[in-house]
Design an enzyme around this catalytic site. Structure first.
Site, PDB file in Angstrom:
ATOM      1  N   GLN A 125       0.506   4.996   3.907  1.00 43.91           N
ATOM      2  CA  GLN A 125       0.886   4.975   2.502  1.00 43.91           C
ATOM      3  C   GLN A 125      -0.317   4.835   1.580  1.00 43.91           C
ATOM      4  O   GLN A 125      -1.410   4.478   2.006  1.00 43.91           O
ATOM      5  CB  GLN A 125       1.852   3.815   2.237  1.00 43.91           C
ATOM      6  CG  GLN A 125       3.210   3.988   2.884  1.00 43.91           C
ATOM      7  CD  GLN A 125       4.152   2.837   2.530  1.00 43.91           C
ATOM      8  OE1 GLN A 125       4.280   1.902   3.295  1.00 43.91           O
ATOM      9  NE2 GLN A 125       4.783   2.915   1.381  1.00 43.91           N
ATOM     10  N   HIS A 126      -0.069   5.134   0.304  1.00 41.62           N
ATOM     11  CA  HIS A 126      -0.962   4.818  -0.822  1.00 41.62           C
ATOM     12  C   HIS A 126      -2.186   5.709  -0.944  1.00 41.62           C
ATOM     13  O   HIS A 126      -2.804   5.732  -2.011  1.00 41.62           O
ATOM     14  CB  HIS A 126      -1.457   3.372  -0.768  1.00 41.62           C
ATOM     15  CG  HIS A 126      -0.401   2.327  -0.728  1.00 41.62           C
ATOM     16  ND1 HIS A 126       0.627   2.256  -1.639  1.00 41.62           N
ATOM     17  CD2 HIS A 126      -0.212   1.290   0.125  1.00 41.62           C
ATOM     18  CE1 HIS A 126       1.386   1.217  -1.365  1.00 41.62           C
ATOM     19  NE2 HIS A 126       0.912   0.618  -0.298  1.00 41.62           N
ATOM     20  N   ASP A 170       4.650   5.368   6.362  1.00 39.93           N
ATOM     21  CA  ASP A 170       4.713   4.870   7.734  1.00 39.93           C
ATOM     22  C   ASP A 170       5.732   3.747   7.918  1.00 39.93           C
ATOM     23  O   ASP A 170       6.459   3.720   8.926  1.00 39.93           O
ATOM     24  CB  ASP A 170       3.340   4.451   8.244  1.00 39.93           C
ATOM     25  CG  ASP A 170       2.588   3.514   7.303  1.00 39.93           C
ATOM     26  OD1 ASP A 170       3.159   3.087   6.277  1.00 39.93           O
ATOM     27  OD2 ASP A 170       1.417   3.215   7.602  1.00 39.93           O
TER      28      ASP A 170
END
Length: 481
Positions: free
Chosen positions: A81-82, A239
């Site tokens: 992520q991110h 994830d």
């Protein structure tokens, strides 16, 4: 043709350090083939990776899967992520991706929180109070430090979006991963125009948010993967949301994941909004919510301590009065982006094994401290913790979690739950089932349950006390500010 009962699907996990691919039989959940290839991550002040590595790693992982990958009828990609992926007009990376554990944007995070309604305003609007991990803060950092890269950017993507787009030719994402950007409004489930305007990001550069169960696209002609043209591509997700699918999670069941980062989360039917910023109010991949707390330092940090002590990671000795806060990469929970590791209580008779156990204790303490905030008020506090991730099979991790939580611990036998969750999402496209129901049919959460032991309240209190006393030093960090 592989000896499978039903159609085959591919689930992918593109994580911080590698890409894994599983070919799964939709009828039984049997993994009929698998592959894995590594990535590299920069060291130093930042944490960056070239997104083209992820594609090369996906190719290699699928090559290892052999003919079974070519037979797949659908594919889905779960990913870290991110991460901020910036693409030019040709779809090529403008610069390496800024990863989730790159904390250089901590000043931008603090400024954005102050400028746009404070912690309470952010929590109500986006479900989360952004820290240095969030994509919006990374974009703000990039605009401030590399304006030429921002000017060259014609598309902004997350890691799983990048790979999905290379498969389909279309810019898409899903609500689960979009909810970790900081520019997606949880209430309206749409991009937040005020936030985007504040950071100077044109919403036209962002991908379309695909609904749960919707087909993101089909595999296009021009690719070098073993998929047939027209193979269905699911939306994919972040994830943690993918792992929740892979476990077939029902609301209220707590998960503690031990990987490069540590996370605690549970599916909830209620939209979370924690103004303290400890709990990120993420969406899940289905239509519910995934309140989650994340630490930056987990298995890698403890392994680093073991290496410094020249010990095997299992060579722990019973806890003493020594405290080790393993905040080697700064920390997100608690929010101490400038922190470094801290050792307190060292004595002449302290052993290396006790120091290593203290590192485990410090890592688990941070996760358990957020667990009660993650769970809804009506959740069963005595239910087993589902322990997953790379550390879940380590005896020292298992025993530390049991001792500090006082709860039974269940260890699912299924491996690669992110990739399995992505596979379940792909399977849902073919069968019309809820992906979590697919995973429950596959019985992915089955595994041994370790009985509860008495909670070690003394150690928890000692670590909390050291953390409180050392807060000014940890907040100041290495730069002395």
């Amino acid at each position: 043709m592989s000896a499978a009962e039903g159609p085959l699907v591919v689930g992918v996990d593109t994580s911080t350090q590698s890409t894994k691919a599983l070919v799964v039989d939709v009828a039984t959940g049997q993994v009929v083939a698998s592959g894995q290839a590594p990535h590299t991550v920069s060291t130093g002040a930042g944490r960056e990776s070239d997104p083209r590595q992820w594609w090369d790693a996906l190719r290699e992982a699928l090559r290892q899967c052999g003919e079974a990958a070519h037979e797949a009828a659908a594919v889905s990609i779960g990913g870290q992520q991110h991460g901020l992926v910036t693409l030019d007009e040709r779809g090529e990376p403008v610069r390496p991706a800024l990863l989730w554990n790159d904390v250089r944007s901590a000043p931008q995070a603090r400024r954005l929180v102050d400028e746009l309604g404070g912690p309470k305003g952010w929590a109500e609007r986006t479900g989360s109070v952004p820290g240095a991990s969030f994509t919006v803060t990374k974009w703000a950092w990039l605009a401030e430090h590399e304006p030429e890269a921002v000017r060259a950017t014609k598309a902004v993507r997350l890691p799983h979006d990048y790979l999905t787009e290379r498969l389909t030719g279309q810019g898409t994402t899903d609500r689960g991963d979009a909810s970790g950007t900081g520019w997606w409004a949880a209430g309206s489930e749409s991009y937040d125009e005020e936030t985007l305007a504040r950071v100077g990001l044109d919403p036209a550069l962002l991908p379309r948010v695909v609904r749960p169960g919707e087909v993101a696209g089909t595999v296009r002609d021009s690719h070098d993967l073993p998929f047939s043209k027209g193979t269905l591509v699911a939306p994919g997700t972040g994830d943690n949301a993918a792992a929740a699918l892979g476990l077939g999670l029902r609301p209220g069941v707590p998960v503690l994941s031990l990987g490069t980062s540590g996370t605690v989360y549970a599916v909830s039917t209620r939209r979370p909004a924690d103004p303290t910023g400890t709990v990120a109010g993420f969406a899940d991949a289905q239509g519910d919510w995934l309140p989650l707390a994340c630490t930056l330092n987990c298995t890698l940090a403890v392994d680093r301590v073991a290496a410094l002590l020249n010990l095997d990671r299992e060579a722990v000795e019973p806890a003493s009065d020594v405290t080790l806060l393993p905040y080697l990469d700064g920390e997100r929970t608690p929010n101490l982006p400038n922190a470094s590791g801290l050792l307190h209580g060292l004595r002449h008779d302290t052993t290396a094994g006790q120091l290593l156990q203290a590192a485990y204790d410090g890592a688990v303490h941070a996760l358990l401290g957020a667990l009660d905030l993650v769970l809804d008020e009506d959740a069963d506090r005595s239910a087993p913790l589902l322990l997953i991730g790379g550390g879940a099979r380590g005896a020292a991790w298992q025993q530390t979690v049991r001792r500090l939580s006082g709860r039974p611990v269940q260890i699912p036998e299924a491996k690669e739950l992110v990739a399995l969750g992505a596979a379940a999402q792909a399977a849902g496209l073919l069968t019309g089932e809820d992906p979590a129901a697919v995973a429950r049919r596959w019985n992915t959460a089955a595994g041994p349950v370790l009985d509860a032991v008495e909670r070690d309240d003394a150690t928890l209190a000692r670590i909390s006390g050291v953390l409180s006393d050392a807060a000014p030093l940890l907040e100041r960090g290495d730069d002395g500010r």
